[in-house]
Design a protein around this motif. Structure first.
Motif, mmCIF file in Angstrom:
data_model
loop_
_atom_site.group_PDB
_atom_site.id
_atom_site.type_symbol
_atom_site.label_atom_id
_atom_site.label_comp_id
_atom_site.label_asym_id
_atom_site.label_seq_id
_atom_site.Cartn_x
_atom_site.Cartn_y
_atom_site.Cartn_z
ATOM 1 N N LEU A 59 -9.085 -46.045 -30.353
ATOM 2 C CA LEU A 59 -8.602 -44.966 -29.500
ATOM 3 C C LEU A 59 -9.199 -43.633 -29.921
ATOM 4 O O LEU A 59 -9.709 -42.872 -29.087
ATOM 5 N N GLU A 60 -9.137 -43.337 -31.216
ATOM 6 C CA GLU A 60 -9.640 -42.054 -31.707
ATOM 7 C C GLU A 60 -11.146 -41.911 -31.462
ATOM 8 O O GLU A 60 -11.628 -40.823 -31.127
ATOM 9 N N HIS A 61 -11.872 -42.997 -31.628
ATOM 10 C CA HIS A 61 -13.319 -42.959 -31.397
ATOM 11 C C HIS A 61 -13.622 -42.657 -29.930
ATOM 12 O O HIS A 61 -14.503 -41.850 -29.614
ATOM 13 N N ALA A 62 -12.878 -43.295 -29.022
ATOM 14 C CA ALA A 62 -13.106 -43.094 -27.595
ATOM 15 C C ALA A 62 -12.777 -41.663 -27.187
ATOM 16 O O ALA A 62 -13.514 -41.039 -26.409
ATOM 17 N N ILE A 63 -11.673 -41.133 -27.703
ATOM 18 C CA ILE A 63 -11.289 -39.752 -27.372
ATOM 19 C C ILE A 63 -12.303 -38.764 -27.928
ATOM 20 O O ILE A 63 -12.683 -37.797 -27.257
ATOM 21 N N ALA A 64 -12.761 -39.001 -29.158
ATOM 22 C CA ALA A 64 -13.739 -38.106 -29.773
ATOM 23 C C ALA A 64 -15.036 -38.074 -28.966
ATOM 24 O O ALA A 64 -15.643 -37.009 -28.772
ATOM 25 N N ALA A 65 -15.462 -39.233 -28.485
ATOM 26 C CA ALA A 65 -16.690 -39.301 -27.696
ATOM 27 C C ALA A 65 -16.541 -38.505 -26.398
ATOM 28 O O ALA A 65 -17.461 -37.768 -25.993
ATOM 29 N N GLN A 66 -15.385 -38.609 -25.756
ATOM 30 C CA GLN A 66 -15.178 -37.878 -24.506
ATOM 31 C C GLN A 66 -14.981 -36.382 -24.758
ATOM 32 O O GLN A 66 -15.368 -35.553 -23.929
ATOM 33 N N THR A 67 -14.389 -36.033 -25.897
ATOM 34 C CA THR A 67 -14.232 -34.617 -26.254
ATOM 35 C C THR A 67 -15.599 -33.956 -26.424
ATOM 36 O O THR A 67 -15.831 -32.820 -25.964
ATOM 37 N N LYS A 68 -16.528 -34.665 -27.063
ATOM 38 C CA LYS A 68 -17.893 -34.143 -27.215
ATOM 39 C C LYS A 68 -18.568 -34.008 -25.857
ATOM 40 O O LYS A 68 -19.287 -33.035 -25.590
ATOM 41 N N ARG A 69 -18.321 -34.965 -25.002
ATOM 42 C CA ARG A 69 -18.905 -34.929 -23.656
ATOM 43 C C ARG A 69 -18.409 -33.712 -22.884
ATOM 44 O O ARG A 69 -19.181 -33.035 -22.206
ATOM 45 N N ILE A 70 -17.122 -33.406 -23.009
ATOM 46 C CA ILE A 70 -16.549 -32.248 -22.328
ATOM 47 C C ILE A 70 -17.099 -30.948 -22.903
ATOM 48 O O ILE A 70 -17.356 -29.989 -22.168
ATOM 49 N N SER A 71 -17.286 -30.912 -24.218
ATOM 50 C CA SER A 71 -17.824 -29.697 -24.838
ATOM 51 C C SER A 71 -19.245 -29.412 -24.363
ATOM 52 O O SER A 71 -19.652 -28.255 -24.239
ATOM 53 N N ARG A 72 -20.008 -30.484 -24.082
ATOM 54 C CA ARG A 72 -21.373 -30.306 -23.574
ATOM 55 C C ARG A 72 -21.370 -29.921 -22.102
ATOM 56 O O ARG A 72 -22.236 -29.174 -21.646
ATOM 57 N N ASP A 73 -20.392 -30.454 -21.354
ATOM 58 C CA ASP A 73 -20.316 -30.198 -19.912
ATOM 59 C C ASP A 73 -18.854 -29.985 -19.528
ATOM 60 O O ASP A 73 -18.161 -30.934 -19.173
ATOM 61 N N PRO A 74 -18.377 -28.728 -19.594
ATOM 62 C CA PRO A 74 -16.953 -28.441 -19.326
ATOM 63 C C PRO A 74 -16.499 -28.835 -17.923
ATOM 64 O O PRO A 74 -15.301 -28.998 -17.696
ATOM 65 N N ASP A 75 -17.431 -28.986 -16.991
ATOM 66 C CA ASP A 75 -17.062 -29.326 -15.617
ATOM 67 C C ASP A 75 -17.125 -30.815 -15.323
ATOM 68 O O ASP A 75 -16.913 -31.233 -14.175
ATOM 69 N N VAL A 76 -17.379 -31.627 -16.339
ATOM 70 C CA VAL A 76 -17.469 -33.060 -16.109
ATOM 71 C C VAL A 76 -16.108 -33.607 -15.670
ATOM 72 O O VAL A 76 -15.058 -33.124 -16.096
ATOM 73 N N ILE A 77 -16.130 -34.588 -14.797
ATOM 74 C CA ILE A 77 -14.889 -35.201 -14.318
ATOM 75 C C ILE A 77 -15.001 -36.712 -14.421
ATOM 76 O O ILE A 77 -16.095 -37.264 -14.599
ATOM 77 N N THR A 78 -13.875 -37.371 -14.297
ATOM 78 C CA THR A 78 -13.875 -38.824 -14.171
ATOM 79 C C THR A 78 -13.720 -39.140 -12.688
ATOM 80 O O THR A 78 -12.832 -38.583 -12.021
ATOM 81 N N PRO A 79 -14.591 -39.953 -12.134
ATOM 82 C CA PRO A 79 -14.599 -40.167 -10.675
ATOM 83 C C PRO A 79 -13.358 -40.863 -10.132
ATOM 84 O O PRO A 79 -13.120 -40.827 -8.925
ATOM 85 N N ASN A 80 -12.561 -41.495 -10.996
ATOM 86 C CA ASN A 80 -11.399 -42.232 -10.489
ATOM 87 C C ASN A 80 -10.107 -41.418 -10.529
ATOM 88 O O ASN A 80 -9.036 -41.952 -10.253
ATOM 89 N N TRP A 81 -10.204 -40.111 -10.861
ATOM 90 C CA TRP A 81 -8.987 -39.288 -10.898
ATOM 91 C C TRP A 81 -8.613 -38.883 -9.481
ATOM 92 O O TRP A 81 -9.454 -38.443 -8.717
ATOM 93 N N ARG A 82 -7.355 -39.057 -9.136
ATOM 94 C CA ARG A 82 -6.911 -38.792 -7.776
ATOM 95 C C ARG A 82 -5.657 -37.930 -7.744
ATOM 96 O O ARG A 82 -4.786 -38.023 -8.615
ATOM 97 N N LEU A 83 -5.589 -37.092 -6.714
ATOM 98 C CA LEU A 83 -4.387 -36.336 -6.400
ATOM 99 C C LEU A 83 -3.736 -37.019 -5.199
ATOM 100 O O LEU A 83 -4.399 -37.271 -4.188
#
Length: 218
Positions: free
Chosen positions: A156-180
């Protein structure tokens, strides 16, 4: 003191009051307006997380499922929440969009029950909501594995850390399956509890495009 669960439960207080007065002679024509009145009162009374609600869905086998989410918005009689479309609730909504929402504020002795149909507002609305989430919440959502079996904390921690780095590189990145989602209410009940169980229940039902308001027996 008895160790029997029934004795333990009967010893707990419920609906002890006092509760705020509710004038049912002056009800709005639409339930959305009354919901906002009650929500503002809950905020004034400093109810913790008054926007937290239980959303109930049904799986493909007909079994009910429920969890607590946060209300994101209300427009007229549409109640908004967000979720990943690939999550368990997302899959259940795809198969059966009919849901129930429940709010309960013990300090006020008040409950609101909503039944309606959840509508996916589309990719753009989902992306806009996703960008408003905290970086930590986005990182967890972007792991894309909600409700799957977790084998270790390290995974879990590894997966979150990888996505945290991804967000830091691209603050506007989204996950395509997020829905309102918007739950278009068809039935809304406002329940005011009473210590003597003489509860006051007002129900709004949408009939042929018009809201009918009626009082129910406790």
């Amino acid at each position: 003191m008895s160790d029997k669960p029934s004795d333990l439960l009967r010893g707990l207080k419920s609906l002890s009051g006092p509760f705020p007065a509710w004038d049912t002679e002056k009800l709005p024509d639409h339930p959305g307006a009354l919901f906002l009145e009650w929500l503002r009162l809950a905020i004034d009374y400093e109810v913790k997380e008054p926007h937290a609600m239980t959303i109930s869905t049904v799986d493909s086998n007909g079994f009910p499922d429920a969890r607590v989410l946060i209300l994101k918005d209300i427009v007229d009689e549409a109640f908004y929440f967000a979720s990943g479309s690939e999550s368990r609730k997302g899959q259940q909504l795809e198969n059966n969009p009919y849901v129930a929402l429940t709010f309960y504020w013990p300090a006020l002795g008040r409950q609101i029950r909503i039944r309606g149909e959840a509508v996916d507002m589309g990719e753009e609305a989902g992306a806009a909501d996703f960008r408003k989430r905290s970086a930590g919440a986005r990182a967890v959502a972007m792991t894309g594995r909600q409700s799957q079996e977790l084998e270790s904390e390290e995974e879990l921690e590894h997966a979150i850390a990888a996505q945290t780095k991804r967000i830091s590189r691209d603050p506007d990145v989204i996950t395509p399956n997020w829905r309102l989602y918007a739950v278009n209410a068809k039935e809304v009940e406002f329940w005011q509890g009473d210590p003597e169980r003489k509860h006051v229940r007002i129900q709004y039902v949408l009939q042929q495009g018009q809201w009918k308001c009626q009082r129910l027996w406790p």
